[in-house]
Design a protein around this motif. Structure first.
Motif, short mmCIF file in Angstrom:
data_model
loop_
_atom_site.label_atom_id
_atom_site.label_comp_id
_atom_site.label_asym_id
_atom_site.label_seq_id
_atom_site.Cartn_x
_atom_site.Cartn_y
_atom_site.Cartn_z
N PHE A 141 0.97 -1.25 0.01
CA PHE A 141 0.00 0.06 0.00
C PHE A 141 0.81 1.41 -0.05
O PHE A 141 0.47 2.20 -0.55
CB PHE A 141 -0.81 -0.14 1.28
N ASP A 142 1.94 1.20 0.88
CA ASP A 142 2.93 2.25 0.94
C ASP A 142 3.52 2.58 -0.78
O ASP A 142 3.58 3.57 -1.15
CB ASP A 142 4.07 1.99 1.79
N GLN B 234 1.00 4.19 -3.03
CA GLN B 234 0.92 5.69 -2.90
C GLN B 234 2.15 6.47 -3.42
O GLN B 234 2.08 7.43 -4.23
CB GLN B 234 0.95 5.89 -1.45
N CYS B 235 3.14 5.90 -3.46
CA CYS B 235 4.56 6.40 -3.88
C CYS B 235 4.58 6.55 -5.48
O CYS B 235 4.68 7.46 -6.08
CB CYS B 235 5.77 5.64 -3.55
N GLU C 107 1.76 6.38 -7.26
CA GLU C 107 0.60 7.43 -7.43
C GLU C 107 1.02 8.78 -7.65
O GLU C 107 0.84 9.70 -8.52
CB GLU C 107 -0.58 7.15 -6.66
N GLU C 108 1.93 9.03 -6.60
CA GLU C 108 2.66 10.30 -6.43
C GLU C 108 3.28 10.62 -7.38
O GLU C 108 3.48 11.87 -7.90
CB GLU C 108 3.14 10.44 -5.09
N SER D 31 1.99 -3.10 -8.02
CA SER D 31 1.08 -3.18 -6.69
C SER D 31 -0.13 -3.56 -6.66
O SER D 31 -0.62 -4.26 -5.66
CB SER D 31 1.22 -1.42 -6.47
#
Length: 300
Positions: A9-10, A13-14, A16-17, A35
């Motif tokens: 999940f981390d 997010q990375c 996606e950013e 992911s």
């Protein structure tokens, strides 16, 4: 994403950013696809949610940067886990390895998803896993892949040795501890297997793989049998299914282990129809799914 479990999940997010900054960043698209694939494989996200997102990202990545091994490995894994298009998956894996023979992720997935399951070529799977160790001798993940391929080949001593190195190199790796448990489970070292499964549960937020494997030990007739604990773990899986997602394949394995054969077959059919990515792994000779594989309805 190499630690797997909740860490994915981390990673998501990375990626996606990164894509907010550059929507055409091929490696981030590949990472995003991986992911989503891993979140579904690890029983955190339904295939209905993960599959289209993973496929969209991987196809975009291949379109933008076909020269990168990573993007072909991402697409290959989607083709094999979700779409079960084994011929195209093989082509994509081989393309990835031709572009970069030292890409550990591509070779790992080729070794654990394609070679032993589609080709039943366990010897080549083990050889490819060992190549990764040559490329990165201190990689915990590479040792985990060696452990995985060895345990499904019946090479228990080699599996346990690699599992020990995996957790030595990264004591916080859920997947390292999980395969450490699975290898000892297969070898009959049940006390050690229980300890490793419990460790993987503790550091992963109670991962469903470890829940299911520990449940199988507590259900087996032995000095370690704890039927009450097995039923509690089963109830935990059912609760996760109701409030979020739990892999129907894992529920099928758990149900069969507890003698709930009708439920096991129903969950197996659901896993097949929903394209649960863990379903193709259920064909392997694992120490925790012997009851399911023994059912005539499952074999057919």
């Amino acid at each position: 994403t190499y630690r797997r479990g909740l860490h994915v999940f981390d990673a998501l997010q990375c990626f996606e950013e990164a894509l907010q900054i550059d929507p055409d960043y091929a490696l981030a698209l590949s990472g995003l696809a991986d992911s989503y694939s891993l979140l579904s494989l690890h029983s955190y996200m339904s295939p209905e949610e993960a599959w289209p997102k993973a496929k969209k990202a991987a196809q975009h990545a291949v379109q933008i940067a076909p020269e990168l091994a990573e993007v072909h490995a991402s697409l290959a894994t989607i083709l094999i886990l979700f779409e079960r298009d084994f011929n195209k998956a093989e082509s994509e894996y081989l393309t990835a390895l031709k572009l970069n023979p030292r890409n550990i992720q591509a070779r790992s997935w080729y070794a654990i998803f394609y070679l032993p399951i589609v080709k039943l070529d366990f010897e080549s799977a083990c050889k490819n896993a060992l190549l990764n160790v040559e490329y990165d001798p201190l990689s915990s993940y590479a040792q985990t892949i060696v452990c995985s391929t060895a345990v499904f080949t019946g090479l228990n001593d080699a599996a346990i040795s690699a599992g020990l190195k995996s957790v030595e190199y990264d004591q916080d790796s859920f997947i390292g501890w999980y395969y450490m448990g699975l290898s000892n489970h297969a070898a009959g070292n049940i006390s050690t297997a229980i300890q490793a499964y419990k460790k993987s549960l503790d550091i992963s937020g109670r991962h469903n793989w470890a829940l299911t494997s520990l449940l199988s030990i507590y259900s087996e007739p032995s000095e370690y049998q704890q039927i009450r604990e097995a039923n509690l773990l089963y109830s935990e899986l059912l609760t996760k299914e109701k409030v979020g997602y739990a892999s129907p394949t894992l529920l099928a394995i758990a149900s069969a282990t507890l003698g709930k054969n009708e439920e096991a077959i129903l969950y197996s059919i659901q896993a097949m129809n929903r394209h649960d990515p863990f379903f193709i792994l259920s064909s392997q000779d694992r120490p925790d799914n012997k009851a399911l594989r023994a059912l005539p309805e499952f074999q057919s």
